[in-house]
Design an enzyme around this catalytic site. Structure first.
Site, PDB file in Angstrom:
ATOM      1  N   LEU A 127       0.826  -1.207   0.000  1.00  0.00           N
ATOM      2  CA  LEU A 127       0.000   0.000   0.000  1.00  0.00           C
ATOM      3  C   LEU A 127       0.863   1.262   0.000  1.00  0.00           C
ATOM      4  O   LEU A 127       0.640   2.173  -0.791  1.00  0.00           O
ATOM      5  CB  LEU A 127      -0.921  -0.003   1.233  1.00  0.00           C
ATOM      6  N   GLU A 129       3.500   4.219  -0.456  1.00  0.00           N
ATOM      7  CA  GLU A 129       4.297   4.760  -1.558  1.00  0.00           C
ATOM      8  C   GLU A 129       5.178   5.897  -1.040  1.00  0.00           C
ATOM      9  O   GLU A 129       4.929   6.427   0.052  1.00  0.00           O
ATOM     10  CB  GLU A 129       3.380   5.247  -2.680  1.00  0.00           C
ATOM     11  N   GLY A 133       2.725   7.333   2.892  1.00  0.00           N
ATOM     12  CA  GLY A 133       2.880   7.041   4.312  1.00  0.00           C
ATOM     13  C   GLY A 133       1.533   7.059   5.003  1.00  0.00           C
ATOM     14  O   GLY A 133       0.611   6.331   4.628  1.00  0.00           O
ATOM     15  N   PHE A 158       8.828   0.505   1.604  1.00  0.00           N
ATOM     16  CA  PHE A 158       8.731  -0.033   2.958  1.00  0.00           C
ATOM     17  C   PHE A 158       7.826  -1.266   3.009  1.00  0.00           C
ATOM     18  O   PHE A 158       7.007  -1.408   3.930  1.00  0.00           O
ATOM     19  CB  PHE A 158       8.221   1.033   3.942  1.00  0.00           C
ATOM     20  N   ILE A 159       7.993  -2.151   2.043  1.00  0.00           N
ATOM     21  CA  ILE A 159       7.116  -3.324   1.944  1.00  0.00           C
ATOM     22  C   ILE A 159       7.789  -4.531   2.599  1.00  0.00           C
ATOM     23  O   ILE A 159       8.791  -5.059   2.100  1.00  0.00           O
ATOM     24  CB  ILE A 159       6.763  -3.643   0.479  1.00  0.00           C
ATOM     25  N   ARG A 273      22.318  -9.425  39.912  1.00  0.00           N
ATOM     26  CA  ARG A 273      23.285  -8.334  40.047  1.00  0.00           C
ATOM     27  C   ARG A 273      23.325  -7.832  41.496  1.00  0.00           C
ATOM     28  O   ARG A 273      22.308  -7.425  42.052  1.00  0.00           O
ATOM     29  CB  ARG A 273      22.888  -7.183  39.124  1.00  0.00           C
ATOM     30  N   GLY A 344      21.508  -1.532  32.957  1.00  0.00           N
ATOM     31  CA  GLY A 344      22.684  -0.684  32.839  1.00  0.00           C
ATOM     32  C   GLY A 344      23.434  -0.906  31.537  1.00  0.00           C
ATOM     33  O   GLY A 344      22.841  -1.142  30.488  1.00  0.00           O
ATOM     34  N   GLU A 368       1.730  -0.071   9.954  1.00  0.00           N
ATOM     35  CA  GLU A 368       0.290  -0.359  10.015  1.00  0.00           C
ATOM     36  C   GLU A 368      -0.485   0.751  10.730  1.00  0.00           C
ATOM     37  O   GLU A 368      -1.414   0.517  11.496  1.00  0.00           O
ATOM     38  CB  GLU A 368       0.028  -1.719  10.658  1.00  0.00           C
ATOM     39  N   THR A 370       0.753   4.774  12.189  1.00  0.00           N
ATOM     40  CA  THR A 370       1.543   5.267  13.313  1.00  0.00           C
ATOM     41  C   THR A 370       0.650   5.425  14.541  1.00  0.00           C
ATOM     42  O   THR A 370      -0.577   5.485  14.444  1.00  0.00           O
ATOM     43  CB  THR A 370       2.169   6.632  12.989  1.00  0.00           C
TER      44      THR A 370
END
Length: 388
Positions: A127, A129, A133, A158-159, A273, A344, A368, A370
Protein backbone atom coordinates in the site's frame (compact mmCIF):
# COMPACT_ATOMS: atom_id res chain seq x y z
CA UNK A 1 -2.06 -14.50 34.10
CA UNK A 2 -3.68 -16.00 31.01
CA UNK A 3 -6.17 -18.84 31.05
CA UNK A 4 -5.44 -20.84 27.91
CA UNK A 5 -7.52 -23.39 26.05
CA UNK A 6 -6.00 -26.73 25.17
CA UNK A 7 -5.47 -25.59 21.59
CA UNK A 8 -3.73 -22.45 22.78
CA UNK A 9 -1.52 -24.45 25.14
CA UNK A 10 -0.60 -26.68 22.21
CA UNK A 11 0.48 -23.73 20.06
CA UNK A 12 2.42 -22.11 22.91
CA UNK A 13 4.35 -25.35 23.31
CA UNK A 14 4.91 -25.75 19.55
CA UNK A 15 6.12 -22.16 19.15
CA UNK A 16 8.30 -22.30 22.27
CA UNK A 17 9.97 -25.56 21.29
CA UNK A 18 10.57 -24.37 17.73
CA UNK A 19 11.90 -20.92 18.65
CA UNK A 20 14.23 -22.22 21.36
CA UNK A 21 15.73 -24.62 18.85
CA UNK A 22 15.69 -22.63 15.60
CA UNK A 23 15.33 -18.90 16.32
CA UNK A 24 17.05 -18.06 19.61
CA UNK A 25 20.43 -19.62 18.68
CA UNK A 26 20.73 -17.44 15.54
CA UNK A 27 18.74 -14.33 16.47
CA UNK A 28 21.51 -12.02 17.69
CA UNK A 29 24.09 -13.05 15.09
CA UNK A 30 21.62 -12.77 12.23
CA UNK A 31 20.71 -9.28 13.44
CA UNK A 32 24.28 -8.24 12.55
CA UNK A 33 24.00 -9.19 8.86
CA UNK A 34 25.40 -6.24 6.90
CA UNK A 35 23.65 -6.82 3.57
CA UNK A 36 19.91 -6.08 4.05
CA UNK A 37 19.10 -8.13 0.94
CA UNK A 38 20.24 -11.18 2.89
CA UNK A 39 18.21 -10.38 6.01
CA UNK A 40 16.01 -13.47 5.97
CA UNK A 41 17.27 -16.70 7.59
CA UNK A 42 15.44 -18.81 5.02
CA UNK A 43 16.06 -22.27 6.42
CA UNK A 44 14.60 -21.69 9.92
CA UNK A 45 11.67 -19.75 8.51
CA UNK A 46 10.92 -22.55 6.04
CA UNK A 47 10.71 -24.94 8.99
CA UNK A 48 8.26 -22.56 10.66
CA UNK A 49 6.10 -22.60 7.55
CA UNK A 50 5.91 -26.39 7.72
CA UNK A 51 4.50 -26.02 11.23
CA UNK A 52 1.80 -23.73 9.82
CA UNK A 53 3.02 -20.56 11.52
CA UNK A 54 2.47 -18.54 8.32
CA UNK A 55 -0.94 -20.01 7.51
CA UNK A 56 -3.05 -20.03 10.66
CA UNK A 57 -5.33 -17.36 9.19
CA UNK A 58 -5.89 -19.32 5.96
CA UNK A 59 -9.26 -21.14 6.11
CA UNK A 60 -8.96 -24.91 6.37
CA UNK A 61 -10.98 -25.44 3.19
CA UNK A 62 -8.15 -23.73 1.30
CA UNK A 63 -5.38 -25.78 2.90
CA UNK A 64 -4.60 -23.59 5.92
CA UNK A 65 -5.00 -24.25 9.63
CA UNK A 66 -7.19 -21.28 10.60
CA UNK A 67 -7.59 -20.65 14.32
CA UNK A 68 -9.93 -18.31 16.16
CA UNK A 69 -8.86 -14.74 16.94
CA UNK A 70 -8.12 -15.45 20.60
CA UNK A 71 -5.79 -18.29 19.63
CA UNK A 72 -4.13 -16.18 16.92
CA UNK A 73 -3.51 -13.51 19.56
CA UNK A 74 -1.79 -16.02 21.84
CA UNK A 75 0.32 -17.31 18.94
CA UNK A 76 1.43 -13.85 17.84
CA UNK A 77 2.33 -12.87 21.40
CA UNK A 78 4.36 -16.04 21.88
CA UNK A 79 6.25 -15.59 18.61
CA UNK A 80 6.90 -11.96 19.53
CA UNK A 81 8.38 -13.09 22.84
CA UNK A 82 11.11 -15.02 21.06
CA UNK A 83 11.71 -12.60 18.18
CA UNK A 84 9.51 -9.78 16.91
CA UNK A 85 11.12 -10.00 13.46
CA UNK A 86 10.28 -13.67 13.06
CA UNK A 87 6.74 -12.98 14.29
CA UNK A 88 6.27 -10.12 11.82
CA UNK A 89 7.24 -12.28 8.84
CA UNK A 90 4.39 -14.61 9.77
CA UNK A 91 1.97 -11.79 10.60
CA UNK A 92 2.68 -9.91 7.35
CA UNK A 93 1.94 -12.97 5.24
CA UNK A 94 -1.42 -13.30 6.97
CA UNK A 95 -1.93 -9.53 6.64
CA UNK A 96 -1.54 -9.75 2.85
CA UNK A 97 -4.29 -12.37 2.70
CA UNK A 98 -6.80 -10.28 4.68
CA UNK A 99 -7.97 -8.02 1.79
CA UNK A 100 -8.74 -11.15 -0.22
CA UNK A 101 -10.67 -12.66 2.69
CA UNK A 102 -12.55 -9.37 3.09
CA UNK A 103 -13.41 -8.58 -0.52
CA UNK A 104 -12.35 -11.48 -2.70
CA UNK A 105 -14.25 -14.39 -4.17
CA UNK A 106 -13.75 -17.97 -2.91
CA UNK A 107 -11.72 -18.66 -6.05
CA UNK A 108 -9.45 -15.70 -5.28
CA UNK A 109 -8.93 -16.79 -1.68
CA UNK A 110 -7.94 -20.21 -2.98
CA UNK A 111 -5.62 -18.66 -5.58
CA UNK A 112 -3.84 -16.39 -3.08
CA UNK A 113 -3.59 -19.12 -0.45
CA UNK A 114 -2.02 -21.55 -2.91
CA UNK A 115 0.79 -19.09 -3.63
CA UNK A 116 1.58 -19.01 0.09
CA UNK A 117 1.20 -22.74 0.72
CA UNK A 118 2.86 -24.00 -2.44
CA UNK A 119 5.50 -21.29 -2.88
CA UNK A 120 8.29 -20.10 -0.62
CA UNK A 121 5.73 -19.21 2.07
CA UNK A 122 5.78 -15.41 1.97
CA UNK A 123 3.21 -12.83 0.87
CA UNK A 124 3.28 -9.02 1.00
CA UNK A 125 0.84 -6.13 1.44
CA UNK A 126 1.79 -3.24 -0.88
CA UNK A 127 0.00 0.00 0.00
CA UNK A 128 2.66 2.55 1.06
CA UNK A 129 4.30 4.76 -1.56
CA UNK A 130 7.15 7.30 -1.31
CA UNK A 131 4.79 10.28 -1.19
CA UNK A 132 2.07 8.77 0.99
CA UNK A 133 2.88 7.04 4.31
CA UNK A 134 0.10 8.00 6.73
CA UNK A 135 -1.76 9.62 3.83
CA UNK A 136 -2.55 6.14 2.59
CA UNK A 137 -5.15 7.15 0.00
CA UNK A 138 -2.54 9.22 -1.91
CA UNK A 139 -1.83 6.36 -4.33
CA UNK A 140 0.00 7.16 -7.57
CA UNK A 141 0.45 3.58 -8.75
CA UNK A 142 -2.03 3.01 -11.58
CA UNK A 143 -3.86 0.06 -13.10
CA UNK A 144 -5.30 0.48 -16.58
CA UNK A 145 -7.66 -2.03 -18.19
CA UNK A 146 -6.41 -3.47 -21.48
CA UNK A 147 -8.69 -6.17 -22.84
CA UNK A 148 -8.76 -9.05 -20.39
CA UNK A 149 -5.83 -7.69 -18.40
CA UNK A 150 -4.92 -4.88 -16.04
CA UNK A 151 -1.59 -3.11 -16.62
CA UNK A 152 0.05 -1.88 -13.40
CA UNK A 153 2.68 0.86 -13.19
CA UNK A 154 4.15 2.51 -10.13
CA UNK A 155 6.30 2.14 -7.03
CA UNK A 156 5.75 0.96 -3.47
CA UNK A 157 8.09 1.41 -0.51
CA UNK A 158 8.73 -0.03 2.96
CA UNK A 159 7.12 -3.32 1.94
CA UNK A 160 7.74 -6.13 4.44
CA UNK A 161 8.40 -9.51 2.76
CA UNK A 162 8.53 -7.68 -0.59
CA UNK A 163 11.69 -9.37 -1.80
CA UNK A 164 10.61 -12.88 -0.79
CA UNK A 165 6.87 -12.95 -1.50
CA UNK A 166 5.45 -15.19 -4.18
CA UNK A 167 2.38 -12.97 -4.35
CA UNK A 168 1.63 -9.37 -3.38
CA UNK A 169 -1.66 -7.61 -2.70
CA UNK A 170 -1.15 -4.34 -4.57
CA UNK A 171 -3.31 -1.23 -4.26
CA UNK A 172 -3.50 0.89 -7.41
CA UNK A 173 -5.60 3.74 -8.78
CA UNK A 174 -8.04 2.48 -11.41
CA UNK A 175 -9.68 5.94 -11.51
CA UNK A 176 -7.10 8.57 -10.48
CA UNK A 177 -9.78 11.29 -10.50
CA UNK A 178 -11.88 9.60 -7.81
CA UNK A 179 -9.44 9.73 -4.88
CA UNK A 180 -9.87 6.95 -2.32
CA UNK A 181 -12.93 5.67 -4.22
CA UNK A 182 -10.80 5.15 -7.31
CA UNK A 183 -8.38 2.66 -5.70
CA UNK A 184 -8.63 -1.07 -6.36
CA UNK A 185 -6.74 -4.09 -5.05
CA UNK A 186 -4.93 -6.64 -7.21
CA UNK A 187 -3.31 -10.01 -6.62
CA UNK A 188 0.09 -9.81 -8.30
CA UNK A 189 2.38 -12.87 -8.52
CA UNK A 190 5.97 -11.67 -8.29
CA UNK A 191 7.03 -13.96 -11.13
CA UNK A 192 5.30 -11.68 -13.68
CA UNK A 193 7.46 -9.63 -16.08
CA UNK A 194 7.90 -6.03 -14.99
CA UNK A 195 7.93 -6.70 -11.25
CA UNK A 196 11.20 -5.87 -9.50
CA UNK A 197 12.74 -5.09 -6.13
CA UNK A 198 14.62 -1.80 -6.43
CA UNK A 199 15.93 -1.39 -2.89
CA UNK A 200 16.38 -3.31 0.37
CA UNK A 201 16.19 -0.93 3.33
CA UNK A 202 19.01 -0.88 5.90
CA UNK A 203 17.18 -0.38 9.19
CA UNK A 204 18.04 0.37 12.80
CA UNK A 205 16.02 -2.58 14.05
CA UNK A 206 13.72 -5.10 12.41
CA UNK A 207 16.85 -6.46 10.73
CA UNK A 208 16.00 -10.13 10.26
CA UNK A 209 13.06 -9.26 8.07
CA UNK A 210 13.40 -7.61 4.66
CA UNK A 211 11.80 -4.25 3.91
CA UNK A 212 11.81 -3.32 0.24
CA UNK A 213 10.91 -0.86 -2.45
CA UNK A 214 9.02 -2.46 -5.33
CA UNK A 215 8.59 -1.33 -8.92
CA UNK A 216 5.84 -2.26 -11.35
CA UNK A 217 6.62 -1.58 -14.99
CA UNK A 218 3.75 -2.58 -17.27
CA UNK A 219 2.97 -5.58 -15.08
CA UNK A 220 0.05 -7.36 -16.68
CA UNK A 221 -2.35 -9.33 -14.50
CA UNK A 222 -5.49 -11.15 -15.64
CA UNK A 223 -8.78 -9.34 -15.05
CA UNK A 224 -9.62 -12.16 -12.63
CA UNK A 225 -6.87 -10.86 -10.31
CA UNK A 226 -8.87 -7.73 -9.48
CA UNK A 227 -9.91 -8.41 -5.87
CA UNK A 228 -13.66 -8.85 -5.78
CA UNK A 229 -13.91 -8.89 -9.56
CA UNK A 230 -15.79 -6.03 -11.21
CA UNK A 231 -17.77 -5.61 -7.98
CA UNK A 232 -14.47 -4.78 -6.24
CA UNK A 233 -13.58 -1.95 -8.62
CA UNK A 234 -12.90 1.18 -6.57
CA UNK A 235 -13.21 -0.64 -3.26
CA UNK A 236 -9.52 -1.32 -2.69
CA UNK A 237 -8.99 1.47 -0.17
CA UNK A 238 -11.95 0.21 1.86
CA UNK A 239 -10.45 -3.30 1.78
CA UNK A 240 -7.11 -1.87 2.96
CA UNK A 241 -8.62 0.07 5.85
CA UNK A 242 -10.69 -2.91 6.99
CA UNK A 243 -7.55 -5.04 6.80
CA UNK A 244 -5.60 -2.67 9.01
CA UNK A 245 -8.51 -2.50 11.46
CA UNK A 246 -8.50 -6.28 11.74
CA UNK A 247 -4.71 -6.42 12.04
CA UNK A 248 -4.08 -3.75 14.68
CA UNK A 249 -4.78 -5.97 17.67
CA UNK A 250 -2.39 -8.55 16.16
CA UNK A 251 0.35 -5.91 16.14
CA UNK A 252 -0.53 -5.19 19.76
CA UNK A 253 -0.12 -8.87 20.60
CA UNK A 254 3.33 -8.94 18.99
CA UNK A 255 4.29 -5.90 21.07
CA UNK A 256 3.10 -7.59 24.27
CA UNK A 257 5.37 -10.53 23.48
CA UNK A 258 8.39 -8.29 22.94
CA UNK A 259 7.69 -6.40 26.17
CA UNK A 260 7.33 -9.65 28.12
CA UNK A 261 10.74 -10.78 26.91
CA UNK A 262 12.39 -7.48 27.86
CA UNK A 263 10.83 -7.65 31.33
CA UNK A 264 11.90 -11.27 31.87
CA UNK A 265 15.48 -10.46 30.88
CA UNK A 266 15.54 -7.45 33.21
CA UNK A 267 14.11 -9.43 36.13
CA UNK A 268 16.72 -12.16 35.71
CA UNK A 269 19.45 -9.51 35.73
CA UNK A 270 18.32 -7.53 38.79
CA UNK A 271 17.94 -10.73 40.82
CA UNK A 272 21.55 -11.71 40.11
CA UNK A 273 23.29 -8.33 40.05
CA UNK A 274 24.66 -7.42 43.48
CA UNK A 275 25.50 -3.82 44.40
CA UNK A 276 26.35 -2.40 47.82
CA UNK A 277 26.00 -5.87 49.34
CA UNK A 278 22.53 -6.79 48.07
CA UNK A 279 20.80 -7.84 44.83
CA UNK A 280 19.53 -4.87 42.81
CA UNK A 281 16.03 -6.39 43.02
CA UNK A 282 15.96 -5.55 46.75
CA UNK A 283 15.88 -1.79 46.01
CA UNK A 284 12.45 -0.23 46.24
CA UNK A 285 13.06 2.04 43.24
CA UNK A 286 13.82 -1.01 41.10
CA UNK A 287 10.77 -2.86 42.43
CA UNK A 288 8.51 0.03 41.48
CA UNK A 289 9.91 0.07 37.94
CA UNK A 290 9.21 -3.67 37.66
CA UNK A 291 5.66 -3.10 38.94
CA UNK A 292 5.02 -0.40 36.32
CA UNK A 293 6.43 -2.56 33.52
CA UNK A 294 4.34 -5.60 34.48
CA UNK A 295 1.19 -3.49 34.76
CA UNK A 296 1.71 -1.97 31.31
CA UNK A 297 2.10 -5.45 29.82
CA UNK A 298 -1.05 -6.76 31.49
CA UNK A 299 -3.09 -3.69 30.53
CA UNK A 300 -1.87 -4.00 26.93
CA UNK A 301 -2.89 -7.64 26.79
CA UNK A 302 -6.34 -6.80 28.13
CA UNK A 303 -6.85 -4.13 25.46
CA UNK A 304 -5.73 -6.54 22.73
CA UNK A 305 -8.01 -9.30 24.00
CA UNK A 306 -10.97 -6.93 24.28
CA UNK A 307 -10.56 -5.68 20.70
CA UNK A 308 -10.31 -9.25 19.41
CA UNK A 309 -13.32 -10.32 21.46
CA UNK A 310 -15.44 -7.55 19.95
CA UNK A 311 -14.24 -8.45 16.45
CA UNK A 312 -14.96 -12.14 16.93
CA UNK A 313 -18.52 -11.32 18.03
CA UNK A 314 -19.17 -9.14 14.99
CA UNK A 315 -19.39 -5.95 17.08
CA UNK A 316 -17.77 -2.57 16.26
CA UNK A 317 -14.09 -2.81 17.20
CA UNK A 318 -12.14 -0.21 15.21
CA UNK A 319 -11.68 2.21 18.12
CA UNK A 320 -10.69 -0.56 20.51
CA UNK A 321 -8.25 -2.00 17.96
CA UNK A 322 -6.62 1.43 17.57
CA UNK A 323 -6.38 1.72 21.37
CA UNK A 324 -4.82 -1.74 21.59
CA UNK A 325 -2.24 -1.05 18.89
CA UNK A 326 -1.34 2.41 20.20
CA UNK A 327 -1.17 1.53 23.89
CA UNK A 328 0.53 -1.85 23.51
CA UNK A 329 3.29 -0.63 21.19
CA UNK A 330 3.94 2.54 23.19
CA UNK A 331 3.95 0.58 26.44
CA UNK A 332 6.34 -1.97 24.96
CA UNK A 333 8.64 0.87 23.90
CA UNK A 334 8.61 2.13 27.49
CA UNK A 335 9.14 -1.36 28.93
CA UNK A 336 12.11 -2.00 26.63
CA UNK A 337 13.60 1.39 27.55
CA UNK A 338 13.23 0.64 31.26
CA UNK A 339 14.64 -2.86 30.81
CA UNK A 340 17.84 -1.37 29.38
CA UNK A 341 17.96 1.10 32.27
CA UNK A 342 17.59 -1.70 34.80
CA UNK A 343 20.38 -3.68 33.17
CA UNK A 344 22.68 -0.68 32.84
CA UNK A 345 25.59 -0.99 30.43
CA UNK A 346 24.90 -4.69 29.80
CA UNK A 347 21.42 -3.93 28.54
CA UNK A 348 22.81 -1.47 26.00
CA UNK A 349 25.23 -3.98 24.49
CA UNK A 350 24.38 -5.90 21.33
CA UNK A 351 25.32 -9.14 23.07
CA UNK A 352 21.97 -8.98 24.89
CA UNK A 353 18.55 -9.42 23.31
CA UNK A 354 17.06 -6.46 25.23
CA UNK A 355 19.05 -4.04 23.09
CA UNK A 356 17.56 -5.76 20.02
CA UNK A 357 14.05 -5.60 21.52
CA UNK A 358 14.55 -1.86 22.02
CA UNK A 359 15.46 -1.31 18.36
CA UNK A 360 12.79 -3.65 17.01
CA UNK A 361 9.83 -2.32 18.97
CA UNK A 362 10.17 1.19 17.55
CA UNK A 363 9.04 -0.09 14.15
CA UNK A 364 5.82 -1.32 15.73
CA UNK A 365 4.98 2.26 16.74
CA UNK A 366 5.19 3.23 13.05
CA UNK A 367 3.94 0.52 10.69
CA UNK A 368 0.29 -0.36 10.02
CA UNK A 369 -0.68 3.14 11.08
CA UNK A 370 1.54 5.27 13.31
CA UNK A 371 0.49 5.72 16.91
CA UNK A 372 -0.47 9.29 16.04
CA UNK A 373 -2.86 7.94 13.39
CA UNK A 374 -4.33 5.63 16.03
CA UNK A 375 -4.94 8.68 18.23
CA UNK A 376 -6.78 10.32 15.33
CA UNK A 377 -9.01 7.26 15.04
CA UNK A 378 -9.63 7.16 18.80
CA UNK A 379 -10.27 10.87 19.24
CA UNK A 380 -12.54 10.96 16.20
CA UNK A 381 -14.67 8.24 17.75
CA UNK A 382 -14.75 9.89 21.17
CA UNK A 383 -15.49 13.40 19.87
CA UNK A 384 -18.28 12.13 17.62
CA UNK A 385 -20.26 11.21 20.71
CA UNK A 386 -20.78 7.67 19.44
CA UNK A 387 -18.52 6.20 22.12
CA UNK A 388 -19.55 6.13 25.77
Amino acid sequence: MRLLTEEQKHWVEVIGDFCKKEIEPIMLEWDKVVDPSKAIPFEPYAKAFKLGLNSFEIPKEYGGNKVDLATAEVMYEEMGYYDGNFASVMQTTNLALKPILIGGTPEQVKYFSEHILNGKGYAAFALTEPQSGSDASNVLTTAVKDGDEWVINGEKCFITNGGEADIVCVFAATDPTAGAKGISAFMVPTSLPGFSVTKYEDKSGFRTISTCSLKFENVRVPASNLVGGEAGLGKGFSFAMKTLDKSRACVGALAVGIARRALDEAIAFVKERVTFGAPVAKRQGIQWMIADMATKIEASRCLVSHANDLQSKGLPFSTEAAMAKMFATQSAMEVCTDAIQLMGGKGYMKEDCVEKCFRDIKAYCIFEGTNQVQKMVISGSVLSGKRH
